[in-house]
Design a protein around this motif. Structure first.
Motif, PDB file in Angstrom:
ATOM      1  N   ILE A   1       0.815  -1.200   0.000  1.00  0.00           N
ATOM      2  CA  ILE A   1       0.000   0.000   0.000  1.00  0.00           C
ATOM      3  C   ILE A   1       0.856   1.258   0.000  1.00  0.00           C
ATOM      4  O   ILE A   1       0.446   2.319  -0.470  1.00  0.00           O
ATOM      5  CB  ILE A   1      -0.966  -0.012   1.203  1.00  0.00           C
ATOM      6  N   PHE A   2       2.089   1.144   0.516  1.00  0.00           N
ATOM      7  CA  PHE A   2       2.969   2.310   0.558  1.00  0.00           C
ATOM      8  C   PHE A   2       3.648   2.567  -0.785  1.00  0.00           C
ATOM      9  O   PHE A   2       4.448   3.492  -0.911  1.00  0.00           O
ATOM     10  CB  PHE A   2       4.002   2.146   1.670  1.00  0.00           C
TER      11      PHE A   2
ATOM     12  N   GLY B   1       5.436   9.787  -0.154  1.00  0.00           N
ATOM     13  CA  GLY B   1       4.453   9.362   0.843  1.00  0.00           C
ATOM     14  C   GLY B   1       4.236  10.336   1.973  1.00  0.00           C
ATOM     15  O   GLY B   1       3.337  10.144   2.796  1.00  0.00           O
ATOM     16  N   VAL B   2       5.036  11.393   2.053  1.00  0.00           N
ATOM     17  CA  VAL B   2       4.892  12.394   3.111  1.00  0.00           C
ATOM     18  C   VAL B   2       3.988  13.517   2.602  1.00  0.00           C
ATOM     19  O   VAL B   2       4.326  14.199   1.628  1.00  0.00           O
ATOM     20  CB  VAL B   2       6.250  12.962   3.530  1.00  0.00           C
TER      21      VAL B   2
ATOM     22  N   ALA C   1      -5.492  16.771   9.767  1.00  0.00           N
ATOM     23  CA  ALA C   1      -4.212  16.069   9.897  1.00  0.00           C
ATOM     24  C   ALA C   1      -4.437  14.588  10.165  1.00  0.00           C
ATOM     25  O   ALA C   1      -3.771  13.720   9.585  1.00  0.00           O
ATOM     26  CB  ALA C   1      -3.380  16.692  11.011  1.00  0.00           C
ATOM     27  N   HIS C   2      -5.405  14.298  11.040  1.00  0.00           N
ATOM     28  CA  HIS C   2      -5.692  12.902  11.383  1.00  0.00           C
ATOM     29  C   HIS C   2      -6.231  12.144  10.177  1.00  0.00           C
ATOM     30  O   HIS C   2      -5.806  11.007   9.895  1.00  0.00           O
ATOM     31  CB  HIS C   2      -6.705  12.855  12.527  1.00  0.00           C
ATOM     32  N   LEU C   3      -7.161  12.748   9.452  1.00  0.00           N
ATOM     33  CA  LEU C   3      -7.749  12.070   8.298  1.00  0.00           C
ATOM     34  C   LEU C   3      -6.738  11.884   7.176  1.00  0.00           C
ATOM     35  O   LEU C   3      -6.745  10.861   6.488  1.00  0.00           O
ATOM     36  CB  LEU C   3      -8.963  12.859   7.796  1.00  0.00           C
ATOM     37  N   ALA C   4      -5.869  12.855   6.985  1.00  0.00           N
ATOM     38  CA  ALA C   4      -4.832  12.720   5.960  1.00  0.00           C
ATOM     39  C   ALA C   4      -3.892  11.570   6.305  1.00  0.00           C
ATOM     40  O   ALA C   4      -3.483  10.789   5.439  1.00  0.00           O
ATOM     41  CB  ALA C   4      -4.054  14.018   5.817  1.00  0.00           C
ATOM     42  N   GLN C   5      -3.569  11.443   7.587  1.00  0.00           N
ATOM     43  CA  GLN C   5      -2.693  10.353   8.027  1.00  0.00           C
ATOM     44  C   GLN C   5      -3.358   8.992   7.821  1.00  0.00           C
ATOM     45  O   GLN C   5      -2.675   7.986   7.600  1.00  0.00           O
ATOM     46  CB  GLN C   5      -2.337  10.534   9.495  1.00  0.00           C
ATOM     47  N   SER C   6      -4.685   8.951   7.869  1.00  0.00           N
ATOM     48  CA  SER C   6      -5.397   7.680   7.752  1.00  0.00           C
ATOM     49  C   SER C   6      -5.548   7.218   6.312  1.00  0.00           C
ATOM     50  O   SER C   6      -5.988   6.087   6.074  1.00  0.00           O
ATOM     51  CB  SER C   6      -6.787   7.792   8.394  1.00  0.00           C
ATOM     52  N   VAL C   7      -5.192   8.071   5.349  1.00  0.00           N
ATOM     53  CA  VAL C   7      -5.257   7.660   3.941  1.00  0.00           C
ATOM     54  C   VAL C   7      -4.240   6.549   3.706  1.00  0.00           C
ATOM     55  O   VAL C   7      -3.065   6.682   4.060  1.00  0.00           O
ATOM     56  CB  VAL C   7      -4.987   8.861   3.005  1.00  0.00           C
TER      57      VAL C   7
ATOM     58  N   GLY D   1      -1.435   4.436   2.538  1.00  0.00           N
ATOM     59  CA  GLY D   1      -0.236   4.720   1.763  1.00  0.00           C
ATOM     60  C   GLY D   1       0.510   5.956   2.210  1.00  0.00           C
ATOM     61  O   GLY D   1       1.659   6.167   1.824  1.00  0.00           O
ATOM     62  N   VAL D   2      -0.130   6.791   3.039  1.00  0.00           N
ATOM     63  CA  VAL D   2       0.531   7.984   3.558  1.00  0.00           C
ATOM     64  C   VAL D   2       1.491   7.575   4.667  1.00  0.00           C
ATOM     65  O   VAL D   2       1.117   6.865   5.604  1.00  0.00           O
ATOM     66  CB  VAL D   2      -0.491   9.012   4.077  1.00  0.00           C
TER      67      VAL D   2
END
Length: 217
Positions: free
Chosen positions: A142-143, A177-178, A195-201, A203-204
């Motif tokens: 996924i990454f 990925g950042v 910030a939390h939702l972006a981190q939960s995508v 592959g991030v």
């Protein structure tokens, strides 16, 4: 407010080498070597998974090949010493197998592997029939999602939904990925949510959230 989650079915290996309960030791070892795998599911009629044989299950035969276990070792390691004298998969396998369903999330699979200290999981349907195998390496696929895909998903699923009136002021960039979010938004209370939702995508790798309130301008 969640995007489509990736599941085990999205990353698992669907062509799987298996053995049956009657498969003998030497053939199991040959299968592992030929297919470069560290474990194989043991299946019986209808493709039902009844166990798993790993390299660790085979090693006791080599360990005690020249010298049998002493009394203390024998008492401490009854399982290993029994496997040292085993010749078929049904005697060597770990049973019942630790399995997971195709619809399970990737974090669920990762937690199960970590908790049970295993590297591969047979993937089975509701009836216990083998559908694939998921490994630690599969979970890392996924990454490998392209940065452009991650950028588009963060903008669509996070920025556009949280900040519909100020989304044009938000810039999203992803490199290796950042993810970086910059700009000014009307509702500062939603910044940590973004910030939390972006981190939960999926592959991030990490998020650098630099969003500010328009009121601080």
């Amino acid at each position: 407010m969640t995007s489509a989650r990736y599941t085990v079915n999205d990353v698992m290996t669907k062509t799987v080498v298996t053995v049956t309960p009657d498969t003998e030791f030497k053939e199991i070892a040959a299968v592992m070597e030929r297919w470069k795998v560290t474990a194989v599911p043991v299946v019986e009629g209808g493709g039902h998974v009844v166990g798993v044989v790993s390299g660790a299950d085979l090693l006791p035969k080599e360990e005690f090949h020249e010298h049998g276990p002493g009394m203390i070792d024998h008492m401490r390691r009854l399982g290993d010493t029994a496997k040292a004298g085993s010749v078929r998969a049904e005697e060597l396998m770990t049973s019942p197998a630790v399995t997971i369903e195709p619809g399970a999330s990737l974090p669920q699979a990762a937690r199960l592997m970590a908790g049970r200290r295993i590297k591969r999981l047979p993937v089975v349907d509701a009836d216990g029939r083998l559908k694939g195998v998921v490994s630690r390496a599969d979970l890392l696929k996924i990454f490998l999602r392209p940065d452009d895909d991650l950028t588009a998903e963060i903008r669509r699923e996070v920025v556009d939904r949280l900040f519909p009136t100020s989304r044009q002021n938000v810039k999203v960039g992803v490199t290796w990925g950042v993810a970086t979010l910059t700009g000014r938004v009307r509702d500062a209370t939603l910044i940590p949510v973004a910030a939390h939702l972006a981190q939960s995508v999926e592959g991030v790798v990490s998020v650098d959230c630099r969003l500010e309130s328009q009121a601080s301008a």
